[in-house]
Design an enzyme around this catalytic site. Structure first.
Site, PDB file in Angstrom:
ATOM      1  CB  ALA A   1     -31.771  47.447  64.009  1.00  7.42           C
TER       2      ALA A   1
ATOM      3  N   GLY B   1     -37.614  53.216  64.332  1.00  5.23           N
ATOM      4  CA  GLY B   1     -37.907  53.597  65.703  1.00  5.23           C
ATOM      5  C   GLY B   1     -36.736  53.536  66.659  1.00  5.23           C
TER       6      GLY B   1
ATOM      7  NE  ARG C   1     -40.489  40.835  60.751  1.00  2.52           N
ATOM      8  CZ  ARG C   1     -41.810  40.888  60.808  1.00  2.52           C
ATOM      9  NH1 ARG C   1     -42.535  39.894  60.319  1.00  2.52           N
ATOM     10  NH2 ARG C   1     -42.420  41.936  61.352  1.00  2.52           N
TER      11      ARG C   1
ATOM     12  CB  VAL D   1     -36.283  37.823  66.800  1.00  2.00           C
ATOM     13  CG1 VAL D   1     -35.200  38.860  66.633  1.00  2.00           C
ATOM     14  CG2 VAL D   1     -37.669  38.448  66.817  1.00  2.00           C
TER      15      VAL D   1
ATOM     16  CE1 TYR E   1     -46.358  46.039  73.193  1.00  2.00           C
ATOM     17  CE2 TYR E   1     -47.458  47.544  74.707  1.00  2.00           C
ATOM     18  CZ  TYR E   1     -46.348  47.197  73.956  1.00  2.00           C
ATOM     19  OH  TYR E   1     -45.229  47.993  73.976  1.00  2.00           O
TER      20      TYR E   1
END
Length: 257
Positions: A19, A22, A43, A66, A158
């Site tokens: 959060a 972006g 973080r 996370v 990715y």
């Protein structure tokens, strides 16, 4: 439709990972300004505090990574009562690193993407989902990507992580049949955030070149789609939502000659 009743945002407690910038930050703003309570994790503590200062006491900043399951579980267990009844989890934390072909790509970049985009997502869901099922209300939302559907050069690991997100969301729906918990996978195309700056390891020139001459999506564009998916009546589940900017398309096949 006359009389169509959307959910009241003031009844929602939303956990958002990633959060600090972006899409995550934009979604936090969208929900808090509509009256919801938001737990904003990330973080970068300074950015979380700035978000709380901007949005007020309905935003709870929670500095946690996370990728650290034990720390994440402890953070969720220690939430104050007003924020403990999470009924939306937006597993948004994720990143792309590098754009080299697979035979030249950094293995460390691959591992970092798997640790965040897959393992971090799993830790997030596993920490919150049992409570949602027990309370009989919940919604799991993922930030997937069109890269989970469409391959492109350099997208190797990715794209693989986002294909995992897509399939995990579908399997999660299968497991949750018979419960009132919903699952939605949001699949954005090109969004102008810090995404490319991270992908190119802080090279602003390369990052800026991605968006030059293109009206890309914004974090706010995606936040609006998430807010809609989460506030439709509880009997409605939007399985997935793929969003491109008008300037982007997946069309044509390349041929090496």
């Amino acid at each position: 439709m006359s009389g169509y009743q959307m959910l009241d945002p003031s009844t929602l407690v939303v956990l958002i990972t990633g959060a600090t910038s972006g899409i995550g930050a934009a979604t936090a703003r969208r929900f808090v300004l509509a009256g919801a309570k938001v737990i904003a994790t990330g973080r970068r503590a300074d950015r979380l505090i700035a978000l709380r200062d901007e949005l007020g006491p309905n935003l709870l900043p929670l500095e946690v990574d996370v990728r650290d399951n034990e720390a994440f579980v402890a953070a969720i267990a220690g939430l104050p009562p007003a924020f403990a009844g999470i009924n939306i989890v937006f597993a948004n934390a994720g990143l792309a690193l590098g754009l080299d072909p697979a035979h030249k790509a950094s293995l460390k970049d691959w591992e970092d993407m798997v640790d965040t985009n897959i393992k971090g997502l799993l830790y997030t869901v596993r920490a919150v989902l049992p409570g949602m099922v027990e309370r009989g209300a919940g919604h799991v939302v993922f930030t997937g990507s069109v890269a989970g559907d469409y391959a492109y050069p350099g997208g190797n690991a990715y794209g693989g992580t986002k294909a995992f997100v897509k399939q995990f969301a579908l399997n999660l729906q299968a497991d949750l049949l018979g419960t009132p918990v919903r699952v939605t996978n949001i699949e954005p195309g090109m969004v102008e955030t810090e995404f490319s700056l991270v992908r190119f390891h802080g090279d602003a020139g390369k990052s800026d070149s991605v968006y030059n001459g293109v009206e890309a999506l914004t974090g706010e564009d995606i936040a609006e789609q998430i807010f809609f998916c989460c506030t439709v009546p509880r009997h409605v589940n939007i399985n997935s939502l793929q969003v491109f900017p008008v300037a982007q398309s997946f069309a044509g096949f390349k041929v090496a000659r």
